[in-house]
Write a protein that holds these residues in place. Structure first.
Motif, PDB file in Angstrom:
ATOM      1  N   GLY A   1       0.697  -1.301   0.137  1.00  0.00           N
ATOM      2  CA  GLY A   1      -0.103   0.028   0.164  1.00  0.00           C
ATOM      3  C   GLY A   1       0.770   1.341   0.053  1.00  0.00           C
ATOM      4  O   GLY A   1       1.973   1.482   0.432  1.00  0.00           O
ATOM      5  N   LEU A   2       0.350   2.309  -0.615  1.00  0.00           N
ATOM      6  CA  LEU A   2       0.915   3.644  -0.728  1.00  0.00           C
ATOM      7  C   LEU A   2      -0.175   4.619  -0.228  1.00  0.00           C
ATOM      8  O   LEU A   2      -1.254   4.727  -0.776  1.00  0.00           O
ATOM      9  CB  LEU A   2       1.394   3.947  -2.001  1.00  0.00           C
ATOM     10  N   GLU A   3       0.306   5.602   0.664  1.00  0.00           N
ATOM     11  CA  GLU A   3      -0.650   6.720   0.869  1.00  0.00           C
ATOM     12  C   GLU A   3      -0.101   7.706  -0.047  1.00  0.00           C
ATOM     13  O   GLU A   3       1.015   8.347  -0.414  1.00  0.00           O
ATOM     14  CB  GLU A   3      -0.179   7.257   2.146  1.00  0.00           C
ATOM     15  N   ALA A   4      -1.096   8.471  -0.632  1.00  0.00           N
ATOM     16  CA  ALA A   4      -1.019   9.475  -1.701  1.00  0.00           C
ATOM     17  C   ALA A   4      -1.933  10.602  -1.787  1.00  0.00           C
ATOM     18  O   ALA A   4      -3.117  10.478  -1.040  1.00  0.00           O
ATOM     19  CB  ALA A   4      -1.111   8.764  -3.111  1.00  0.00           C
ATOM     20  N   ASN A   5      -1.361  11.802  -2.206  1.00  0.00           N
ATOM     21  CA  ASN A   5      -1.999  13.058  -2.242  1.00  0.00           C
ATOM     22  C   ASN A   5      -2.660  12.904  -3.635  1.00  0.00           C
ATOM     23  O   ASN A   5      -2.193  12.450  -4.819  1.00  0.00           O
ATOM     24  CB  ASN A   5      -1.590  14.158  -2.088  1.00  0.00           C
ATOM     25  N   PRO A   6      -3.999  13.606  -3.753  1.00  0.00           N
ATOM     26  CA  PRO A   6      -4.744  13.765  -5.035  1.00  0.00           C
ATOM     27  C   PRO A   6      -3.938  14.476  -6.106  1.00  0.00           C
ATOM     28  O   PRO A   6      -3.923  14.138  -7.360  1.00  0.00           O
ATOM     29  CB  PRO A   6      -5.867  14.639  -4.819  1.00  0.00           C
ATOM     30  N   ASN A   7      -2.875  15.315  -5.696  1.00  0.00           N
ATOM     31  CA  ASN A   7      -2.070  16.202  -6.767  1.00  0.00           C
ATOM     32  C   ASN A   7      -0.992  15.190  -7.218  1.00  0.00           C
ATOM     33  O   ASN A   7      -0.496  15.784  -8.223  1.00  0.00           O
ATOM     34  CB  ASN A   7      -1.581  17.194  -5.873  1.00  0.00           C
ATOM     35  N   ASP A   8      -0.877  13.921  -6.675  1.00  0.00           N
ATOM     36  CA  ASP A   8       0.416  13.247  -7.280  1.00  0.00           C
ATOM     37  C   ASP A   8      -0.215  12.042  -8.244  1.00  0.00           C
ATOM     38  O   ASP A   8       0.365  11.098  -8.549  1.00  0.00           O
ATOM     39  CB  ASP A   8       0.833  12.525  -6.130  1.00  0.00           C
ATOM     40  N   SER A   9      -1.593  12.196  -8.792  1.00  0.00           N
ATOM     41  CA  SER A   9      -2.182  11.336  -9.491  1.00  0.00           C
ATOM     42  C   SER A   9      -1.771  10.932 -10.730  1.00  0.00           C
ATOM     43  O   SER A   9      -1.694   9.879 -11.149  1.00  0.00           O
ATOM     44  CB  SER A   9      -3.575  11.491  -9.934  1.00  0.00           C
ATOM     45  N   ASP A  10      -0.601  11.817 -11.404  1.00  0.00           N
ATOM     46  CA  ASP A  10      -0.012  11.674 -12.644  1.00  0.00           C
ATOM     47  C   ASP A  10       0.945  10.324 -12.403  1.00  0.00           C
ATOM     48  O   ASP A  10       1.332   9.870 -13.300  1.00  0.00           O
ATOM     49  CB  ASP A  10       0.782  12.817 -13.030  1.00  0.00           C
ATOM     50  N   GLY A  11       1.512  10.227 -11.174  1.00  0.00           N
ATOM     51  CA  GLY A  11       2.389   9.084 -10.966  1.00  0.00           C
ATOM     52  C   GLY A  11       1.555   7.483 -10.648  1.00  0.00           C
ATOM     53  O   GLY A  11       2.396   6.685 -10.487  1.00  0.00           O
ATOM     54  N   PHE A  12       0.379   7.834 -10.655  1.00  0.00           N
ATOM     55  CA  PHE A  12      -0.268   6.225 -10.362  1.00  0.00           C
ATOM     56  C   PHE A  12       0.182   5.126 -10.961  1.00  0.00           C
ATOM     57  O   PHE A  12       0.093   4.148 -10.738  1.00  0.00           O
ATOM     58  CB  PHE A  12      -1.713   6.762 -10.268  1.00  0.00           C
ATOM     59  N   GLU A  13       0.283   5.339 -12.562  1.00  0.00           N
ATOM     60  CA  GLU A  13       0.650   4.178 -13.374  1.00  0.00           C
ATOM     61  C   GLU A  13       1.947   3.836 -12.870  1.00  0.00           C
ATOM     62  O   GLU A  13       2.327   2.617 -13.036  1.00  0.00           O
ATOM     63  CB  GLU A  13       0.517   4.656 -14.935  1.00  0.00           C
ATOM     64  N   GLY A  14       2.981   4.979 -12.778  1.00  0.00           N
ATOM     65  CA  GLY A  14       4.324   4.373 -12.434  1.00  0.00           C
ATOM     66  C   GLY A  14       4.224   3.517 -11.144  1.00  0.00           C
ATOM     67  O   GLY A  14       4.864   2.487 -11.013  1.00  0.00           O
ATOM     68  N   PHE A  15       3.412   3.931  -9.901  1.00  0.00           N
ATOM     69  CA  PHE A  15       3.463   3.430  -8.675  1.00  0.00           C
ATOM     70  C   PHE A  15       2.626   1.906  -8.977  1.00  0.00           C
ATOM     71  O   PHE A  15       3.296   1.045  -8.134  1.00  0.00           O
ATOM     72  CB  PHE A  15       2.400   4.014  -7.756  1.00  0.00           C
ATOM     73  N   ARG A  16       1.637   1.702  -9.917  1.00  0.00           N
ATOM     74  CA  ARG A  16       1.217   0.518 -10.166  1.00  0.00           C
ATOM     75  C   ARG A  16       2.221  -0.607 -10.762  1.00  0.00           C
ATOM     76  O   ARG A  16       2.724  -1.382 -10.251  1.00  0.00           O
ATOM     77  CB  ARG A  16      -0.043   0.426 -10.981  1.00  0.00           C
ATOM     78  N   ALA A  17       2.985   0.168 -11.834  1.00  0.00           N
ATOM     79  CA  ALA A  17       3.975  -0.625 -12.334  1.00  0.00           C
ATOM     80  C   ALA A  17       5.258  -0.945 -11.259  1.00  0.00           C
ATOM     81  O   ALA A  17       5.858  -2.185 -11.574  1.00  0.00           O
ATOM     82  CB  ALA A  17       4.619   0.056 -13.463  1.00  0.00           C
ATOM     83  N   ALA A  18       5.386  -0.307 -10.421  1.00  0.00           N
ATOM     84  CA  ALA A  18       6.508  -0.488  -9.393  1.00  0.00           C
ATOM     85  C   ALA A  18       6.097  -1.436  -8.224  1.00  0.00           C
ATOM     86  O   ALA A  18       6.882  -1.941  -7.572  1.00  0.00           O
ATOM     87  CB  ALA A  18       6.813   0.843  -8.359  1.00  0.00           C
ATOM     88  N   GLY A  19       4.751  -1.809  -8.342  1.00  0.00           N
ATOM     89  CA  GLY A  19       4.264  -2.945  -7.271  1.00  0.00           C
ATOM     90  C   GLY A  19       3.121  -2.754  -6.289  1.00  0.00           C
ATOM     91  O   GLY A  19       2.529  -3.431  -5.697  1.00  0.00           O
ATOM     92  N   ILE A  20       2.747  -1.268  -6.487  1.00  0.00           N
ATOM     93  CA  ILE A  20       1.832  -0.971  -5.349  1.00  0.00           C
ATOM     94  C   ILE A  20       0.456  -1.479  -5.796  1.00  0.00           C
ATOM     95  O   ILE A  20      -0.082  -1.468  -7.044  1.00  0.00           O
ATOM     96  CB  ILE A  20       1.499   0.622  -5.348  1.00  0.00           C
ATOM     97  N   ASN A  21      -0.360  -1.968  -5.007  1.00  0.00           N
ATOM     98  CA  ASN A  21      -1.531  -2.678  -5.440  1.00  0.00           C
ATOM     99  C   ASN A  21      -2.817  -2.274  -4.416  1.00  0.00           C
ATOM    100  O   ASN A  21      -3.995  -2.328  -4.729  1.00  0.00           O
ATOM    101  CB  ASN A  21      -1.524  -4.258  -5.320  1.00  0.00           C
ATOM    102  N   ARG A  22      -2.454  -1.334  -3.580  1.00  0.00           N
ATOM    103  CA  ARG A  22      -3.314  -0.598  -2.630  1.00  0.00           C
ATOM    104  C   ARG A  22      -3.092   0.930  -2.535  1.00  0.00           C
ATOM    105  O   ARG A  22      -2.106   1.070  -2.078  1.00  0.00           O
ATOM    106  CB  ARG A  22      -3.516  -1.477  -1.263  1.00  0.00           C
ATOM    107  N   LEU A  23      -4.073   1.666  -2.653  1.00  0.00           N
ATOM    108  CA  LEU A  23      -3.658   3.085  -2.448  1.00  0.00           C
ATOM    109  C   LEU A  23      -4.856   3.742  -1.430  1.00  0.00           C
ATOM    110  O   LEU A  23      -6.117   3.480  -1.466  1.00  0.00           O
ATOM    111  CB  LEU A  23      -4.136   3.869  -3.964  1.00  0.00           C
ATOM    112  N   SER A  24      -4.080   4.367  -0.409  1.00  0.00           N
ATOM    113  CA  SER A  24      -5.095   5.202   0.452  1.00  0.00           C
ATOM    114  C   SER A  24      -4.674   6.761  -0.104  1.00  0.00           C
ATOM    115  O   SER A  24      -3.764   7.316  -0.064  1.00  0.00           O
ATOM    116  CB  SER A  24      -4.299   4.983   1.741  1.00  0.00           C
ATOM    117  N   LEU A  25      -5.830   7.177  -0.418  1.00  0.00           N
ATOM    118  CA  LEU A  25      -6.029   8.588  -1.005  1.00  0.00           C
ATOM    119  C   LEU A  25      -6.356   9.810  -0.219  1.00  0.00           C
ATOM    120  O   LEU A  25      -7.697   9.559   0.563  1.00  0.00           O
ATOM    121  CB  LEU A  25      -6.855   8.494  -2.320  1.00  0.00           C
ATOM    122  N   GLY A  26      -5.544  10.592   0.267  1.00  0.00           N
ATOM    123  CA  GLY A  26      -5.870  11.478   1.061  1.00  0.00           C
ATOM    124  C   GLY A  26      -6.666  12.655   0.656  1.00  0.00           C
ATOM    125  O   GLY A  26      -6.393  13.943   0.631  1.00  0.00           O
TER     126      GLY A  26
END
Length: 378
Positions: free
Chosen positions: A94-119
């Motif tokens: 899991g990764l905690e993320a801010n909405p303004n960082d959404s451009d990186g979501f595809e990269g985080f998924r490719a890195a292995g993240i499978n759960r997102l906690s969206l603040g």
């Protein structure tokens, strides 16, 4: 190799903006973070060399704002963790993320993240301004949509009991959020923490949060609306659809083991060195953490918990979840039990239920969870 579950918590302390209500160990982001990242890798290696090998069931990147890390950094740390420990089947990362960082979501998924906690905290512009957030409602909606396209599980972090908020306001706001069918919601009452900007504003009379009575009504309304939307309140502030509960957070509540790395991280591990359960606490400031890891290999101070302290901690955390507190398990692990006389009194008051030696908070009891836990402690 033991089958006991083990998690990894990674604390990234930097934020683009420090929120006025936040009392976490956070610092304004700077450009050069590579030294901190390399210290995380080294610290993880320290624990891998000293713990009995067992597979990780979860990794959680928290903070701070760990979505300020690059996908390459996150991917490298995930890879190191897999190499050092191995992964259990269906590991939650899991990764905690801010909405303004959404451009990186595809990269985080490719890195292995499978759960997102969206603040998101709210989808309303005026509320986000009042909370000192750096995104608006449109960004919150957009990031939620992108998150659901990229990750197996998405949790929305929300804050209520804000200044001036009424029951009708929150009912309308939360109903609209739940209409988007989120898989998981973590809804927290705004707490004025000592030393925060909000605390100073309260002292100056510039901020007046809701009183305890309205706070309790807002909490009860939250439970009702989430339940009506098909979301189980499996923990005091956490609600989910079937199969969407947080595996990593359950490690905390169930008293399992996890490693904590990064400035301000905490960890708990059993059967370490002396055979007792230990608490690890890393140093707070990033520069001090880097220096300690460089000097000793480990960023933590390590303390063996007494059996009584362990029992009290297990009661405080375990009472939060709907699964309840297993009296016999606590006794087997620590040699201590709950205060049975106090438990009987609380049960007669309708604040807890005891069934087959399992203690659970009632809906009314959830309003006083911490106080009840203190009363039950030996």
């Amino acid at each position: 190799m033991t089958d006991a579950p083990l998690g990894l918590y990674v604390h990234w302390p930097y934020c683009a903006r420090i929120c006025p209500y936040c009392d976490f160990n956070v610092y304004k982001a700077r450009g050069d973070d590579e030294a901190l990242f390399q210290s995380l890798v080294a610290d993880l290696g320290y624990w891998a060399e000293r713990l009995e090998r067992r597979s990780l069931v979860s990794i959680h990147f928290g903070g701070g704002t760990p979505s300020l890390m690059t996908p390459a950094q996150i991917g490298e740390l995930i890879g190191k963790a897999e190499l050092m420990f191995g992964f259990a089947p269906l590991i939650e990362i899991g990764l905690e993320a801010n909405p303004n960082d959404s451009d990186g979501f595809e990269g985080f998924r490719a890195a292995g993240i499978n759960r997102l906690s969206l603040g998101v905290q709210s989808f309303q512009d005026d509320a986000l301004v009042a909370l000192g957030r750096d995104h608006d409602g449109a960004a919150a909606h957009r990031s939620h949509e992108l998150a659901r396209k990229n990750f197996d599980a998405v949790s929305l972090d929300l804050i209520y009991a804000r200044e001036g908020q009424t029951l009708a306001d929150w009912e309308a706001e939360l109903t609209a959020i739940l209409s988007e069918q989120p898989g998981h919601v973590s809804a927290y009452q705004l707490t004025i923490e000592p030393g925060t900007a909000f605390d100073r504003r309260v002292a100056r009379g510039e901020l007046i949060p809701p009183g305890d009575s309205l706070g309790a009504e807002l909490y009860t309304l939250t439970q009702t609306l989430c339940a009506d939307a098909g979301m189980t309140g499996y923990e005091i502030s956490n609600h989910c659809r079937e199969g969407q509960s947080s595996r990593h957070n359950r490690l905390y509540w169930e008293g399992a083991d996890w490693i904590g790395i990064g400035p301000g991280a905490h960890g708990r591990m059993g059967n370490f060195r002396s055979g007792g359960r230990v608490a690890s606490t890393t140093v707070l400031k990033p520069a001090a953490y880097i220096e300690q890891v460089t000097r000793t290999g480990c960023g933590s101070d390590i303390e063996t918990l007494s059996a009584l302290d362990e029992a009290r901690e297990r009661i405080l955390m375990g009472l939060r979840i709907s699964d309840g507190l297993d009296i016999d398990r606590i006794t087997a692990l620590t040699g201590h039990s709950i205060d049975l006389e106090e438990a009987g009194r609380l049960e007669r008051q309708g604040l807890i239920g005891i069934d087959d030696r399992i203690v659970r908070l009632t809906p009314d009891g959830r309003l006083y969870a911490d106080g009840i836990a203190q009363l039950l402690c030996p």
